[in-house]
Structure formats: C-alpha cells, structure tokens
Design a protein around this motif. Structure first.
Motif, PDB file in Angstrom:
ATOM      1  N   GLU A 105       0.839  -1.208   0.000  1.00 22.11           N
ATOM      2  CA  GLU A 105       0.000   0.000   0.000  1.00 22.11           C
ATOM      3  C   GLU A 105       0.867   1.248   0.000  1.00 22.11           C
ATOM      4  OE1 GLU A 105      -3.132  -1.074  -0.837  1.00 22.11           O
ATOM      5  OE2 GLU A 105      -3.490   1.018  -0.239  1.00 22.11           O
ATOM      6  N   ALA A 106       1.872   1.225   0.887  1.00 23.86           N
ATOM      7  CA  ALA A 106       2.643   2.450   1.127  1.00 23.86           C
ATOM      8  C   ALA A 106       3.673   2.728   0.027  1.00 23.86           C
ATOM      9  CB  ALA A 106       3.349   2.364   2.483  1.00 23.86           C
ATOM     10  N   PHE A 107       4.271   1.674  -0.510  1.00 20.10           N
ATOM     11  CA  PHE A 107       5.484   1.914  -1.304  1.00 20.10           C
ATOM     12  C   PHE A 107       5.468   1.381  -2.728  1.00 20.10           C
ATOM     13  CE2 PHE A 107       6.983   1.759   3.166  1.00 20.10           C
ATOM     14  CZ  PHE A 107       7.429   3.060   3.267  1.00 20.10           C
ATOM     15  N   LEU A 108       4.454   0.590  -3.095  1.00 24.09           N
ATOM     16  CA  LEU A 108       4.533  -0.041  -4.411  1.00 24.09           C
ATOM     17  C   LEU A 108       3.456   0.487  -5.357  1.00 24.09           C
ATOM     18  CD1 LEU A 108       5.291  -3.767  -3.516  1.00 24.09           C
ATOM     19  CD2 LEU A 108       6.862  -1.939  -4.049  1.00 24.09           C
ATOM     20  N   SER A 109       3.851   0.674  -6.593  1.00 25.19           N
ATOM     21  CA  SER A 109       2.860   1.052  -7.593  1.00 25.19           C
ATOM     22  C   SER A 109       3.175   0.354  -8.913  1.00 25.19           C
ATOM     23  CB  SER A 109       2.788   2.575  -7.736  1.00 25.19           C
ATOM     24  OG  SER A 109       4.070   3.088  -7.863  1.00 25.19           O
ATOM     25  N   GLN A 110       2.242   0.492  -9.824  1.00 26.81           N
ATOM     26  CA  GLN A 110       2.308  -0.134 -11.157  1.00 26.81           C
ATOM     27  C   GLN A 110       3.730  -0.149 -11.727  1.00 26.81           C
ATOM     28  OE1 GLN A 110      -0.838  -0.461 -13.129  1.00 26.81           O
ATOM     29  NE2 GLN A 110       0.211  -1.251 -14.916  1.00 26.81           N
ATOM     30  N   GLY A 111       4.174  -1.333 -12.133  1.00 25.60           N
ATOM     31  CA  GLY A 111       5.473  -1.436 -12.795  1.00 25.60           C
ATOM     32  C   GLY A 111       6.643  -1.669 -11.845  1.00 25.60           C
ATOM     33  N   ASP A 112       6.422  -1.446 -10.526  1.00 25.04           N
ATOM     34  CA  ASP A 112       7.502  -1.728  -9.567  1.00 25.04           C
ATOM     35  C   ASP A 112       7.750  -3.229  -9.498  1.00 25.04           C
ATOM     36  OD1 ASP A 112       7.816   0.901  -8.920  1.00 25.04           O
ATOM     37  OD2 ASP A 112       6.593   0.819  -7.085  1.00 25.04           O
ATOM     38  N   GLU A 113       8.970  -3.581  -9.118  1.00 27.89           N
ATOM     39  CA  GLU A 113       9.317  -5.003  -9.106  1.00 27.89           C
ATOM     40  C   GLU A 113       9.623  -5.516  -7.697  1.00 27.89           C
ATOM     41  OE1 GLU A 113      11.208  -4.867 -13.614  1.00 27.89           O
ATOM     42  OE2 GLU A 113      12.526  -5.384 -11.932  1.00 27.89           O
ATOM     43  N   VAL A 114       9.173  -6.757  -7.456  1.00 26.43           N
ATOM     44  CA  VAL A 114       9.519  -7.477  -6.229  1.00 26.43           C
ATOM     45  C   VAL A 114      10.264  -8.735  -6.665  1.00 26.43           C
ATOM     46  CG1 VAL A 114       8.613  -8.787  -4.260  1.00 26.43           C
ATOM     47  CG2 VAL A 114       7.570  -6.587  -4.879  1.00 26.43           C
ATOM     48  N   ILE A 115      11.408  -8.993  -6.025  1.00 25.86           N
ATOM     49  CA  ILE A 115      12.204 -10.169  -6.386  1.00 25.86           C
ATOM     50  C   ILE A 115      11.974 -11.285  -5.370  1.00 25.86           C
ATOM     51  CG2 ILE A 115      14.554 -11.070  -6.617  1.00 25.86           C
ATOM     52  CD1 ILE A 115      15.427  -8.412  -7.728  1.00 25.86           C
ATOM     53  N   ILE A 116      11.597 -12.452  -5.879  1.00 24.72           N
ATOM     54  CA  ILE A 116      11.517 -13.650  -5.039  1.00 24.72           C
ATOM     55  C   ILE A 116      12.438 -14.699  -5.681  1.00 24.72           C
ATOM     56  CG2 ILE A 116       9.195 -13.143  -4.178  1.00 24.72           C
ATOM     57  CD1 ILE A 116       8.095 -15.180  -6.186  1.00 24.72           C
ATOM     58  N   SER A 117      12.329 -15.963  -5.265  1.00 25.70           N
ATOM     59  CA  SER A 117      13.205 -16.963  -5.895  1.00 25.70           C
ATOM     60  C   SER A 117      12.424 -18.214  -6.241  1.00 25.70           C
ATOM     61  CB  SER A 117      14.375 -17.317  -4.982  1.00 25.70           C
ATOM     62  OG  SER A 117      13.995 -18.356  -4.107  1.00 25.70           O
ATOM     63  N   GLU A 118      13.096 -19.055  -7.009  1.00 30.11           N
ATOM     64  CA  GLU A 118      12.472 -20.295  -7.466  1.00 30.11           C
ATOM     65  C   GLU A 118      12.248 -21.282  -6.323  1.00 30.11           C
ATOM     66  OE1 GLU A 118      13.350 -21.661 -12.022  1.00 30.11           O
ATOM     67  OE2 GLU A 118      14.959 -21.892 -10.595  1.00 30.11           O
ATOM     68  N   MET A 119      12.910 -21.066  -5.195  1.00 31.33           N
ATOM     69  CA  MET A 119      12.784 -22.036  -4.103  1.00 31.33           C
ATOM     70  C   MET A 119      11.826 -21.579  -3.010  1.00 31.33           C
ATOM     71  SD  MET A 119      16.268 -21.759  -1.843  1.00 31.33           S
ATOM     72  CE  MET A 119      17.578 -21.806  -3.057  1.00 31.33           C
ATOM     73  N   GLU A 120      10.947 -20.623  -3.307  1.00 33.47           N
ATOM     74  CA  GLU A 120      10.065 -20.114  -2.249  1.00 33.47           C
ATOM     75  C   GLU A 120       8.897 -21.053  -1.950  1.00 33.47           C
ATOM     76  OE1 GLU A 120      11.154 -17.584  -0.512  1.00 33.47           O
ATOM     77  OE2 GLU A 120      12.785 -17.520  -1.982  1.00 33.47           O
ATOM     78  N   HIS A 121       8.489 -21.008  -0.693  1.00 35.48           N
ATOM     79  CA  HIS A 121       7.238 -21.625  -0.243  1.00 35.48           C
ATOM     80  C   HIS A 121       6.081 -20.801  -0.824  1.00 35.48           C
ATOM     81  CE1 HIS A 121       4.090 -22.584   2.755  1.00 35.48           C
ATOM     82  NE2 HIS A 121       4.808 -23.634   3.086  1.00 35.48           N
ATOM     83  N   TRP A 128       2.426 -12.054  -3.037  1.00 34.01           N
ATOM     84  CA  TRP A 128       2.975 -11.103  -4.023  1.00 34.01           C
ATOM     85  C   TRP A 128       2.181 -11.157  -5.321  1.00 34.01           C
ATOM     86  CZ3 TRP A 128       5.428  -8.077  -1.087  1.00 34.01           C
ATOM     87  CH2 TRP A 128       6.129  -8.567   0.008  1.00 34.01           C
ATOM     88  N   GLN A 129       1.679 -12.355  -5.650  1.00 27.97           N
ATOM     89  CA  GLN A 129       0.833 -12.448  -6.854  1.00 27.97           C
ATOM     90  C   GLN A 129      -0.475 -11.685  -6.639  1.00 27.97           C
ATOM     91  OE1 GLN A 129       0.723 -16.751  -7.194  1.00 27.97           O
ATOM     92  NE2 GLN A 129       2.201 -16.714  -8.879  1.00 27.97           N
ATOM     93  N   LEU A 130      -1.018 -11.803  -5.421  1.00 28.15           N
ATOM     94  CA  LEU A 130      -2.256 -11.060  -5.129  1.00 28.15           C
ATOM     95  C   LEU A 130      -1.994  -9.558  -5.248  1.00 28.15           C
ATOM     96  CD1 LEU A 130      -3.602 -13.087  -2.047  1.00 28.15           C
ATOM     97  CD2 LEU A 130      -4.444 -13.152  -4.395  1.00 28.15           C
ATOM     98  N   LEU A 131      -0.832  -9.152  -4.740  1.00 26.17           N
ATOM     99  CA  LEU A 131      -0.470  -7.734  -4.825  1.00 26.17           C
ATOM    100  C   LEU A 131      -0.283  -7.325  -6.288  1.00 26.17           C
ATOM    101  CD1 LEU A 131       0.273  -5.205  -3.138  1.00 26.17           C
ATOM    102  CD2 LEU A 131       2.655  -5.937  -3.303  1.00 26.17           C
ATOM    103  N   ALA A 132       0.300  -8.231  -7.066  1.00 22.66           N
ATOM    104  CA  ALA A 132       0.514  -7.939  -8.491  1.00 22.66           C
ATOM    105  C   ALA A 132      -0.831  -7.688  -9.168  1.00 22.66           C
ATOM    106  CB  ALA A 132       1.249  -9.097  -9.155  1.00 22.66           C
ATOM    107  N   GLY A 136      -0.563  -4.098 -10.011  1.00 24.34           N
ATOM    108  CA  GLY A 136       0.200  -4.131 -11.266  1.00 24.34           C
ATOM    109  C   GLY A 136       1.700  -4.158 -11.065  1.00 24.34           C
ATOM    110  N   ILE A 137       2.148  -4.701  -9.913  1.00 26.24           N
ATOM    111  CA  ILE A 137       3.593  -4.834  -9.751  1.00 26.24           C
ATOM    112  C   ILE A 137       4.070  -6.064 -10.526  1.00 26.24           C
ATOM    113  CG2 ILE A 137       3.643  -3.750  -7.470  1.00 26.24           C
ATOM    114  CD1 ILE A 137       4.225  -6.837  -6.559  1.00 26.24           C
ATOM    115  N   VAL A 138       5.380  -6.162 -10.707  1.00 26.88           N
ATOM    116  CA  VAL A 138       5.942  -7.266 -11.486  1.00 26.88           C
ATOM    117  C   VAL A 138       6.797  -8.138 -10.571  1.00 26.88           C
ATOM    118  CG1 VAL A 138       7.458  -7.833 -13.431  1.00 26.88           C
ATOM    119  CG2 VAL A 138       5.994  -5.791 -13.519  1.00 26.88           C
TER     120      VAL A 138
END
Ligand code: PMP
Length: 403
Positions: A105-121, A128-132, A136-138
């Motif tokens: 809510e506070a810091f992310l907007s359309q086009g911003d990116e969040v990095i996760i990894s292939e080994m996540e639970h 993060w997908q719900l937030l996307a 509209g974050i990536v």
C-alpha cells in the motif's frame, strides 16, 4: 548436548505408532513440543488468564506483563533493536501477507518489481501475486542451480531502480539450502532496496541476529520453533513499520475511534488488531528460553552433523536421488528412490513408525523446476539422533525390497 535428557523433555517422542517407536522426521512441517512450553501455557490459563492491555484489574495486568515480557524475549532472541519492531501475527504466512499488503500500500505502484526466488514456499509467492493483481507490480524470480543454490549472478542482474523489495527464504523447506543472506542483503542495500527474509526454516535451527543481518523484515512461525501453533512474528525495522498503514482494523490497534476519524495506536500495536494470542506468546517465550538454555550454536552444530551423517548414510541407498545438495545445507533432506512414488514411500515408512513428509511441500514452482511432482522429505529437529537416521535408512531399504 545430552540427547537423553532433551528427548525426555518431549513427551510425544516416547510414544509408539503401529506398535513401533515413533521416529519423527517431519520437523519442517512442525516440531514437537517440550513439556516446559505447554506447562507455561497451562499455568497461565489456570492462574492468570485475563484479556491483556485493557484491564485495570490484577489478572489483566499480570497477563499483560507476561505478554509483553514474551515480546521482550523474542526481541532479545533475534536481537531486534526495540520491542516496537516485534509484531505478533498468526505465523509466517500472515507476516508475509501483512508486509505484502501494508508495504505494498505504502510503497509499491504499477510497474515496480519485487524479487523472489524459485525455491520459495507458496506463502512467499502467492501474497505477491495477489499484490501484483491489485497494484500491477511485477514479480521477478531468481533461478536456482541444479544443486539447489540461488544463482547469485542472476539475482544481482535483476536488481535495478525498479526493484522495491527483495523477499527470499533464509533456508529452503525443500532443499535445506542455507542462502547467502548477507550477500543478498548487501547487494540490495547497495541500491537502497529493502529485504524480507522468510525465517520459517531458520529460526528453529540457528542463531538469527536481525541487526547483524541488517535485514528489513524477518518473519517466522512459533510452531516450527518449539512454540505453539497459530502464532508467529514479523520483525520489521521501525523506519519501515512507522510508514506502513495498518493491515487490519479492530481493537488494540487504535488510539481513538469516532465515526468521523480514527487514529491508530503506536508500534507494535498498530499491526495487532484484536485480542492477541497472549497465552501462546508466553508459551513461545518458554520455548525460546528452552532453546537458549541448550544453546542455539549447539543445536545448529548437532543438526548440521546429523544432516551430513544422514546424507552419507542415505547416499548408500541404491537409486536414491537427492534434491538439494548445496554446500551450505541444514536439517532438510528431499529425495526419491528409483521409481517408487513419494506417496508410497511415505505411507510404507509410516507403517514402520517413521514420519516423513511427501508431496510438493507447498513449493510447486520448485517442483516444476526440478521436473518432479514431489519428494520424500526427512527434516530434523534438535532431538533427532543418528540412530533414527539408521532406522530411516533401514526402513527405505525395506520399502525398496517390497517393490
Ligand atoms: N515459509 C517456509 C519456508 C515454510 O517452510 C513454511 C511452512 N512450511 C512457511 C513459510 C509457512 O509457515 P506457516 O504455515 O507456519 O505460516
């Protein structure tokens, strides 16, 4: 470590299943409980129980003191700078959802990116997908190597001015890989990007010092760290939490409410709407005291030695395939044997009294990466022994002989 004494502290370990001594190797899912933890909760229910924070009466004040003392115990355990940075939640999952919602809510907007990894639970993917979808974050996903380590070069290449958060697991619940979290944080901080670490599989197994890591958010569950179910922690640096809006509304999290305007409570209460699990927090504090009395370094050394022993013993099983052979690995071993389905292996081991987990371990994207549907997973707690590993190996041989 006095293994006989430690095992005696966990009453469930002396029970049998199917007439066989229980060999509990499903600690990645949840660990067994020391008697002192349950006693602390029973004691509070029987002698102190009253709702916290709002009462003027004796019991309420005593319950509040216990609850806030537990917060201090957590604060000291992870070396947070202040109790304002220790938020009680329902668990790792809720802690990540809180950050995804509120930081989002506070810091992310359309086009911003969040990095996760292939080994996540899944709990560090789906929020993060719900937030996307909402914002509209990536999502950017760091790949892993065949041995189950993060590709650090790819990670560093992904970091850019568009990256607004890195959210990565400290220890993989499938591969057992201990990620190079200091390097991950340093690379992100060089670009002023905050980092969240999923500590669900690290807090039970090693000393975690959030100030030494300089991590921005650190999340974990009590039930995996010898505490009760339904309780977890979000550690967050005050500089972020202060600027993040509340996640849920209700009692406790407000300063004043009117129909015209509501003002919010200060940290940490701003993020703790409703009656907290104040008995659970006492139990968790007892569990942390118990772990510290044994020694986090001793627990870590014991489990690392056990993991190496188990990898060596299991390697002698014909046709075994390991998933996750990172150099820095602890407490979790995933494998398949020949073409025996993981579910069959788990079910037949169970009949021998051996509890392991089978399936995708809430990490379906990782299973896709590995090209499999699931694994058998043996995961260790402080009370597991080499004798239990030997029983597992014998059990696997027995199951093999049935096919
Ligand atoms: N992250 C990791 C790495 C985990 O192992 C788990 C639990 N398997 C979770 C998150 C979710 O924890 P919880 O279900 O206690 O919220």
């Amino acid at each position: 470590m006095d293994m006989n004494k430690i095992r005696a502290d966990f009453p469930i370990l002396s029970r049998e299943v199917y007439g066989k001594p229980l060999v509990y190797l499903d600690n990645g899912a949840t660990v067994q409980k020391p008697k002192c933890m349950v006693d602390a909760m029973a004691d509070e229910y029987f002698t102190v129980n009253a709702n916290v924070h709002r009462g003027v009466h004796y019991l309420s004040q005593q319950a509040t003191e216990l609850h806030e003392a537990a917060r201090m115990t957590v604060c000291n355990h992870i070396n947070a700078a202040s109790i304002n940075e220790v938020i009680f939640t329902k668990g790792t999952t809720e802690s990540i959802n809180l950050v995804a919602f509120s930081f989002g809510e506070a810091f992310l907007s359309q086009g911003d990116e969040v990095i996760i990894s292939e080994m996540e639970h899944h709990s560090n993917i789906v929020p993060w997908q719900l937030l996307a979808e909402r914002k509209g974050i990536v999502l950017k996903v760091v790949p892993i190597t065949d041995s189950g380590e993060l590709c650090m070069d790819s990670y560093k290449e992904m970091l850019s001015s568009k990256t607004k958060l890195v959210s990565i697991t400290h220890v993989s619940n499938v591969l057992g890989t201990v990620n190079p979290v200091k390097d991950i944080i340093k690379a992100a901080h060089d670009l002023d990007i905050p980092v969240l670490l999923d500590g669900a599989q690290s807090v039970p197994h090693m000393k975690v010092d959030v100030q030494d890591l300089d991590v921005d958010f650190y999340v974990f569950s009590a039930h995996k760290a010898y505490g009760p179910t339904g309780l977890g922690v979000l550690y967050g640096k005050e500089k972020w939490l202060d600027r993040m809006p509340p996640y849920q509304g209700g009692g406790e999290m407000i300063k004043s409410v009117s129909f015209e305007k509501t003002t919010f409570n200060e940290l940490p209460f701003k993020f703790e709407a409703g009656t907290p699990d104040f008995v659970g927090t006492t139990g968790f504090a007892a569990a942390l005291d118990y772990m510290n009395a044994i020694g986090m370094h001793e627990i870590e050394a014991h489990e690392r030695e056990l993991t190496i022993y188990a990898m060596n013993q299991l390697a002698q099983v014909e046709d075994i395939r390991f998933f996750g052979v990172a150099e820095n690995k602890t407490s979790v071993i995933s494998f398949l044997v020949g073409d025996i389905h993981h579910f069959d292996m788990g079910t037949l081991l169970d009949r021998l009294g051996i509890a392991v987990r089978t399936g995708h371990h809430c990490a379906q994207p990782l299973m896709n990466r590995l090209g499999i549907e699931g694994t058998v997973r043996a995961s260790f707690g402080m009370y597991n022994t080499k004798e239990e590993v030997d029983i597992l190996v014998k059990g696997i041989d027995r199951v093999k002989s049935m096919f």
